[in-house]
Design an enzyme around this catalytic site. Sequence first.
Site, PDB file in Angstrom:
ATOM      1  CB  SER A 182      -0.952  -0.052   1.198  1.00 30.31           C
ATOM      2  OG  SER A 182      -2.025   0.825   1.010  1.00 30.31           O
ATOM      3  CG  ASP A 395      -6.517  -3.392  -3.422  1.00 25.98           C
ATOM      4  OD1 ASP A 395      -7.307  -2.643  -2.794  1.00 25.98           O
ATOM      5  OD2 ASP A 395      -5.286  -3.347  -3.270  1.00 25.98           O
ATOM      6  CG  HIS A 435      -5.482  -2.603   0.297  1.00 26.78           C
ATOM      7  ND1 HIS A 435      -4.847  -2.201  -0.859  1.00 26.78           N
ATOM      8  CD2 HIS A 435      -4.952  -1.853   1.284  1.00 26.78           C
ATOM      9  CE1 HIS A 435      -3.981  -1.241  -0.574  1.00 26.78           C
ATOM     10  NE2 HIS A 435      -4.028  -1.014   0.719  1.00 26.78           N
TER      11      HIS A 435
END
Length: 539
Positions: A182, A395, A435
């Site tokens: 991320s 995601d 994610h």
Amino acid sequence: MRTSFLGYGALVGAASALECTPTAIQGALPSNATVNFAYPVSANGTFQVPTGDTGYPTSPVGLPALCAVSVQVQSVGNTTFGFGLFLPSDWNGRFLAVGNGGFAGGINWMDMAPGSRYGFATMSTDTGHNSSSSDGTWAYNQPGKVENWGHLAMHGSVVAAKTVTAAFYEKEISYNYYSGCSTGGRQGLKEAEKYPEDFDGIVAGAPAWWTSHLQPWTVKVALYNLPTTADYHIPSTLLPTIAAEVLKQCDPQDGLKDNIISDPQGCNFRPEELLCASNVTNGTAASCLTSPQIDTLYKIYTDSIGDNQTFIFPHLNLGSEGQWILVSGDKPNNLGPDYVKYFLGLGPDWDFYDYSEDIQRLADKVQPGNATVGFDLSAFHAKGGKLLSYHGQADGLIPTGSTPYFYNHVTRTLQPRGIDVDEFFRFFFVPGMGHCAGTFANVNAPWYFAGANQALNLGNTVYGVPGFRDEKHDALLAMVAWVENGTAPEQIVGTKWVNDTTQAEVMRQRPLCMYPKQAKYSGSGDVDAASSWECKLPY
Ligand SMILES: *[C@@H]1O[C@H](CO)[C@@H](O)[C@H](O)[C@H]1NC(C)=O
Ligand SMILES: *[C@@H]1O[C@H](CO)[C@@H](O)[C@H](O)[C@H]1NC(C)=O
Ligand SMILES: *[C@@H]1O[C@H](CO)[C@@H](O)[C@H](O)[C@H]1NC(C)=O
Ligand SMILES: *[C@@H]1O[C@H](CO)[C@@H](O)[C@H](O)[C@H]1NC(C)=O
Ligand SMILES: *[C@@H]1O[C@H](CO)[C@@H](O)[C@H](O)[C@H]1NC(C)=O
Ligand SMILES: *[C@@H]1O[C@H](CO)[C@@H](O)[C@H](O)[C@H]1NC(C)=O
Ligand SMILES: *[C@@H]1O[C@H](CO)[C@@H](O)[C@H](O)[C@H]1NC(C)=O
Ligand SMILES: *[C@@H]1O[C@H](CO)[C@@H](O)[C@H](O)[C@H]1NC(C)=O
Ligand SMILES: *[C@@H]1O[C@H](CO)[C@@H](O)[C@H](O)[C@H]1NC(C)=O
Ligand SMILES: *[C@@H]1O[C@H](CO)[C@@H](O)[C@H](O)[C@H]1NC(C)=O
């Protein structure tokens, strides 16, 4: 290739040269850095995160014997940043930096723990501020802090932490690694682009690399479905219905019906299958969508294109509905508006309903903190660096398409210069993963491969891939094998345990393939065994 590759355990194991005290560590640091604390943690001990660390308050337990260090470094414009360092007694000779998430300000002690269990000297920076992941208020009129967050804190922390590590063990570090997801993925790519000397191997998951587009798009995508009183609004109660229809249409289209959408890019989804019969006027309580709601769905599944046909951002993937945080509230996710208010400087009174393409143009101009990553990775390639990236196909926070977009643009930049991108940069889709980690209950995709932050999802003392601690199943070890042994990963096997419990049995394993290859079932054998699958080009 060096011949010192003896496996992943302790290579060195020698007693440290420095004592684990503030005075001794301070002696190894330049004058712009000050030790906050340094003390030993005994085997199977807990590192108590100092109170007030908003970003990462959880204390790692069951650690190996190590020296826990915290250092504060002077930076631009009268700012500082901090970093934490775990120096295990049983050192494997290597250095590993981990990353952050969202706008979180704090040292990611929890994600340092798995690396230290492997014997890496492990570091994390606080990126120069103290805040939760979704809070961007600290950035307002603070260009120095934003530049720390963008890239200065990671690089400065890496440089100082390596110095401390080498002095502590009185030995040169053999190899330097990075693993983040991320924002952590962005930090890894930024390092490869701007500070190519810092690492030999970088693992960058679901990278938020295009922050100047991702954050404004976070506002834009939410507005597709707002206000909640609009006739086109899709209430979150309908998301399971949408997810079920997507699974129905897209799961078989990838060649095998197994509840995992392996090729969402290749699915011709027809939302009209969800259309209500004429006698239903209000879709809120229904299990079907009205025509205006179908329009909204089209927008969400379509790339964002700005004025003059400029590409702004990829769409949310088919199959990501289980994580549709960005489109299911009564306002945009905070990461969007806070960026506009505090990074772009429009101030706390800015109303997200005033979003227009002017905001996107402003972001392109300001480029807060120089955080966006460019495509010229030639310096990292030239020094022999290796880069591995991955992105979950489900995601819901950072659209999956942003990583192949980056990979393809790096290819466009470097291949004409005669650089073979495969030689140093490989990208892997992770079908069914959300994610950075996890899968949805009915999907049960093999999502685990010891990527950044993943171990914490399985338990607070997990590291590597329990039962499969090797370069075939563990992305970090795959990187170690690539850097130290020249074995480039063609695939990484993802693992899914029953109930995500490593003590339970393995439910499924399957190869994650090097883009643009896809995993194809061989047609015989156990579909839940990795050996029944092959990575093949889809054309
Ligand atoms: C580690 O500590 C925990 C308690 O914090 C304890 O339950 C466990 O038995 C210990 N393990 C070992 C191997 O000493
Ligand atoms: C970080 O922020 C929290 C919440 O605002 C505050 O309570 C804490 O004291 C701060 N910690 C540090 C180290 O500044
Ligand atoms: C720098 O920060 C210190 C401590 O917060 C403050 O006392 C000082 O006035 C600041 N200096 C400048 C030039 O902003
Ligand atoms: C701190 O000082 C060292 C030694 O002079 C220098 O190499 C380093 O760049 C400085 N760090 C920062 C963040 O300015
Ligand atoms: C709507 O029409 C369908 C088909 O004509 C019928 O089966 C259904 O019961 C109707 N629903 C309502 C709420 O009237
Ligand atoms: C639809 O009906 C629900 C109750 O079933 C109500 O709460 C909601 O406001 C209605 N929505 C619209 C757009 O009419
Ligand atoms: C679109 O392109 C035209 C012609 O190049 C240019 O004059 C105009 O400023 C562009 N519009 C935007 C919004 O960028
Ligand atoms: C970004 O970096 C360039 C050069 O690397 C520098 O000139 C520019 O001031 C930086 N911009 C920001 C917003 O920090
Ligand atoms: C190292 O490379 C050799 C030769 O390519 C290969 O057979 C071996 O499996 C590799 N070992 C590791 C740990 O990557
Ligand atoms: C998995 O979870 C389900 C539901 O909580 C439970 O019934 C089952 O026993 C669990 N299985 C294992 C192997 O833990």
